[in-house]
Structures are given as C-alpha cells and as structure tokens.
Design a protein around this motif. Structure first.
Motif, mmCIF file in Angstrom:
data_model
loop_
_atom_site.group_PDB
_atom_site.id
_atom_site.type_symbol
_atom_site.label_atom_id
_atom_site.label_comp_id
_atom_site.label_asym_id
_atom_site.label_seq_id
_atom_site.Cartn_x
_atom_site.Cartn_y
_atom_site.Cartn_z
ATOM 1 N N LEU A 1 0.855 -1.187 0.000
ATOM 2 C CA LEU A 1 0.000 0.000 0.000
ATOM 3 C C LEU A 1 0.890 1.236 0.000
ATOM 4 O O LEU A 1 1.687 1.438 0.928
ATOM 5 N N SER A 2 0.761 2.051 -1.041
ATOM 6 C CA SER A 2 1.675 3.192 -1.182
ATOM 7 C C SER A 2 0.927 4.517 -1.326
ATOM 8 O O SER A 2 -0.302 4.545 -1.411
ATOM 9 N N ASN A 3 1.705 5.591 -1.359
ATOM 10 C CA ASN A 3 1.225 6.974 -1.377
ATOM 11 C C ASN A 3 0.490 7.327 -0.087
ATOM 12 O O ASN A 3 -0.479 8.085 -0.083
ATOM 13 N N LEU A 4 0.993 6.780 1.019
ATOM 14 C CA LEU A 4 0.408 7.057 2.328
ATOM 15 C C LEU A 4 0.883 8.404 2.855
ATOM 16 O O LEU A 4 2.031 8.806 2.623
ATOM 17 N N ASP A 5 0.017 9.073 3.583
ATOM 18 C CA ASP A 5 0.447 10.255 4.310
ATOM 19 C C ASP A 5 1.459 9.820 5.372
ATOM 20 O O ASP A 5 1.275 8.802 6.040
ATOM 21 N N LEU A 6 2.520 10.585 5.526
ATOM 22 C CA LEU A 6 3.607 10.175 6.416
ATOM 23 C C LEU A 6 3.208 10.188 7.885
ATOM 24 O O LEU A 6 3.923 9.633 8.723
ATOM 25 N N SER A 7 2.064 10.784 8.192
ATOM 26 C CA SER A 7 1.631 10.832 9.589
ATOM 27 C C SER A 7 0.861 9.575 10.010
ATOM 28 O O SER A 7 0.636 9.353 11.206
ATOM 29 N N LEU A 8 0.465 8.737 9.052
ATOM 30 C CA LEU A 8 -0.333 7.558 9.376
ATOM 31 C C LEU A 8 0.480 6.550 10.181
ATOM 32 O O LEU A 8 1.649 6.292 9.898
ATOM 33 N N THR A 9 -0.164 5.959 11.175
ATOM 34 C CA THR A 9 0.472 4.960 12.030
ATOM 35 C C THR A 9 -0.063 3.569 11.701
ATOM 36 O O THR A 9 -1.083 3.422 11.009
ATOM 37 N N GLU A 10 0.612 2.535 12.213
ATOM 38 C CA GLU A 10 0.152 1.165 12.013
ATOM 39 C C GLU A 10 -1.247 0.982 12.594
ATOM 40 O O GLU A 10 -2.102 0.320 11.995
ATOM 41 N N ASN B 1 -7.083 0.131 11.878
ATOM 42 C CA ASN B 1 -8.457 0.603 12.072
ATOM 43 C C ASN B 1 -9.142 0.852 10.738
ATOM 44 O O ASN B 1 -10.347 0.551 10.579
ATOM 45 N N MET B 2 -8.404 1.389 9.775
ATOM 46 C CA MET B 2 -8.970 1.623 8.444
ATOM 47 C C MET B 2 -9.381 0.305 7.801
ATOM 48 O O MET B 2 -10.470 0.183 7.225
ATOM 49 N N GLU C 1 -13.534 -6.742 10.714
ATOM 50 C CA GLU C 1 -12.695 -6.925 11.893
ATOM 51 C C GLU C 1 -11.881 -8.219 11.809
ATOM 52 O O GLU C 1 -12.340 -9.230 11.285
ATOM 53 N N GLY C 2 -10.657 -8.150 12.348
ATOM 54 C CA GLY C 2 -9.851 -9.346 12.548
ATOM 55 C C GLY C 2 -9.253 -9.971 11.308
ATOM 56 O O GLY C 2 -8.884 -11.145 11.322
ATOM 57 N N LEU C 3 -9.119 -9.208 10.225
ATOM 58 C CA LEU C 3 -8.603 -9.770 8.972
ATOM 59 C C LEU C 3 -7.128 -9.452 8.739
ATOM 60 O O LEU C 3 -6.498 -10.032 7.859
ATOM 61 N N VAL C 4 -6.573 -8.530 9.522
ATOM 62 C CA VAL C 4 -5.162 -8.159 9.388
ATOM 63 C C VAL C 4 -4.308 -9.073 10.267
ATOM 64 O O VAL C 4 -4.540 -9.190 11.472
ATOM 65 N N VAL C 5 -3.311 -9.712 9.647
ATOM 66 C CA VAL C 5 -2.383 -10.573 10.384
ATOM 67 C C VAL C 5 -1.196 -9.765 10.895
ATOM 68 O O VAL C 5 -0.782 -9.890 12.050
ATOM 69 N N SER C 6 -0.623 -8.945 10.029
ATOM 70 C CA SER C 6 0.526 -8.129 10.414
ATOM 71 C C SER C 6 0.607 -6.912 9.516
ATOM 72 O O SER C 6 0.035 -6.888 8.414
ATOM 73 N N ILE C 7 1.337 -5.915 9.979
ATOM 74 C CA ILE C 7 1.505 -4.688 9.206
ATOM 75 C C ILE C 7 2.894 -4.119 9.469
ATOM 76 O O ILE C 7 3.415 -4.189 10.589
ATOM 77 N N GLU C 8 3.508 -3.578 8.428
ATOM 78 C CA GLU C 8 4.833 -2.971 8.541
ATOM 79 C C GLU C 8 4.863 -1.671 7.754
ATOM 80 O O GLU C 8 4.479 -1.633 6.583
ATOM 81 N N ILE C 9 5.305 -0.607 8.404
ATOM 82 C CA ILE C 9 5.511 0.673 7.737
ATOM 83 C C ILE C 9 7.019 0.942 7.741
ATOM 84 O O ILE C 9 7.575 1.346 8.770
ATOM 85 N N PRO C 10 7.716 0.704 6.627
ATOM 86 C CA PRO C 10 9.167 0.927 6.595
ATOM 87 C C PRO C 10 9.517 2.392 6.831
ATOM 88 O O PRO C 10 8.750 3.299 6.468
ATOM 89 N N VAL C 11 10.673 2.611 7.432
ATOM 90 C CA VAL C 11 11.156 3.970 7.678
ATOM 91 C C VAL C 11 12.485 4.170 6.967
ATOM 92 O O VAL C 11 13.196 3.208 6.666
ATOM 93 N N ASP C 12 12.802 5.410 6.700
ATOM 94 C CA ASP C 12 14.077 5.748 6.078
ATOM 95 C C ASP C 12 15.209 5.399 7.035
ATOM 96 O O ASP C 12 15.156 5.717 8.224
#
Length: 219
Positions: free
Chosen positions: A135-144, A149-150, A157-168
C-alpha cells in the motif's frame, strides 16, 4: 564498461577464450566488492541492463552508474530477479537505495540495499509473504494502528495478520508505504478493490498484491 547477462559465478555468458573470461571475472569481482554497489531485488525476470540504466536515470540521475550486473541462471540463461548497480559515489548510491526500496515497478514492489547488507538479499522475507499487499502513497503521519483501524472499518474486523511501515534508514521517518498481511487471499482481493485509489488525507492510495516468483520462473 557496462556488462549484463552474468552467470552466478560472474563470468560472462558465451565467452570461451580463457584469458578473456578471466579478465571479465576479475573486473566483475572488484565491482561486487565496491562500497557503492547497490542491490535491487524482486525485479521482473525479463529485466535488462538498459531497463535498469533508464530506471536509475529517472530516479537517481544521469551518468552516475559505473556498471550494471544482471545475474542469470547457468542453465536457463534467464534473469534471477535481482541485479547490482555500481555507482560512482556514495551519495548517488544512498539516493538509489532510498529511491528503489519499495518502488513499484511493473506491479512489483522492489527491495533495495547495499550489497554487503543485503546478502543477495533474500532475507527480506516479510515483503514477499503470502496474502500480503503493498500500500503506497500514504500520508507520512499515518500509524500502524490507524491503518489497522482503516482495514477493520472497510474490510471487516480481525482480517489483518501483520503490518509494517518501513522507515528511512537515515532519518527514521516513514517512507509513505506499508506491507499488510491478511488472513486469506479473498481478503487480499477485497483490499485491492476497496483500497486502490481510495482517498485518505487528500492522497489517492495505490494498492497491489505482493507476488512470489513461480517455480517455473526461477528454474
């Protein structure tokens, strides 16, 4: 001199003269030891040297690449899905890693690092997990938490297993994209349908499925 079509032992394919082969091998070996050698992974197996040069010129700048290596299989003579670009200076190499890591290319999110840190870089396993979207073109303020929640609101509900937001790696700021793993392929398909081109904080999101190479492709 730029060279492509390189086997795993980094001897140029099709060269039979032993002296010539040795010279190519020595030159290529020194390139792989360069401190400015950038690894790019998850490339299409049809990628060419010229494709990579054009990509580098568009994202990093012109006349910054010293050489390109596109390894191929010894038997198949096909690309292996990764390449090395040797840059003329560290500044260009840093810019290349930042530009290529997470870049969508032919519907594939690339991964990139310096050669000595990537270990031919099959270690970035979290980016090729099954049932994962890019998922790209995210606002940089968005958190995991906000992305979870989105997904809960839009997909259920309950469909996300894991999430990663890479950082510079230098600034530690978010890079504007994320990898989200779901419970099944049905949710992946629904996520692509619902999240692609969705406007979030005045940005249109781009969503694509992470694709693993098929067995036929890697032979």
């Amino acid at each position: 001199m730029l060279r492509s079509n390189v086997q795993l032992d980094f001897r140029c394919v099709g060269v039979t003269n032993s002296r010539h082969t040795w010279q190519i091998y020595q030159s290529t070996k020194s390139q792989t030891e360069s401190k400015n050698l950038v690894f790019i992974g998850n490339l299409p197996f049809t990628i060419t040297e010229n494709d990579l040069l054009s990509l580098s010129e568009s994202k990093v700048g012109k006349n910054l690449v010293r050489s390109v290596l596109v390894p191929v299989g010894k038997k198949s003579k096909k690309g292996l899905g990764y390449a090395f670009l040797d840059y003329k200076n560290r500044e260009a190499a840093n810019k290349a890693v930042e530009a290529f890591d997470g870049l969508m290319y032919n519907e594939r999110p690339l991964n990139s690092n310096f050669k000595d840190e990537s270990e031919i870089s099959s270690k970035k396993k979290t980016r090729i997990e099954k049932n994962t979207i890019f998922l790209s073109n995210l606002d940089l303020s968005l958190t995991e938490e906000e992305l979870i929640n989105m997904c809960n609101d839009i997909l259920g509900e309950g469909l996300v297993v894991s999430i990663e937001i890479p950082v510079d790696k230098f600034t530690r700021n978010p890079r504007g994209f994320a990898f989200i793993e779901f419970v099944n392929v049905e949710t992946v398909n629904k996520a692509i349908a619902e999240l692609n081109n969705l406007e979030v904080l005045e940005r249109l999101l781009s969503c694509a499925e992470m694709k693993r190479p098929s067995i036929a492709q890697v032979r």
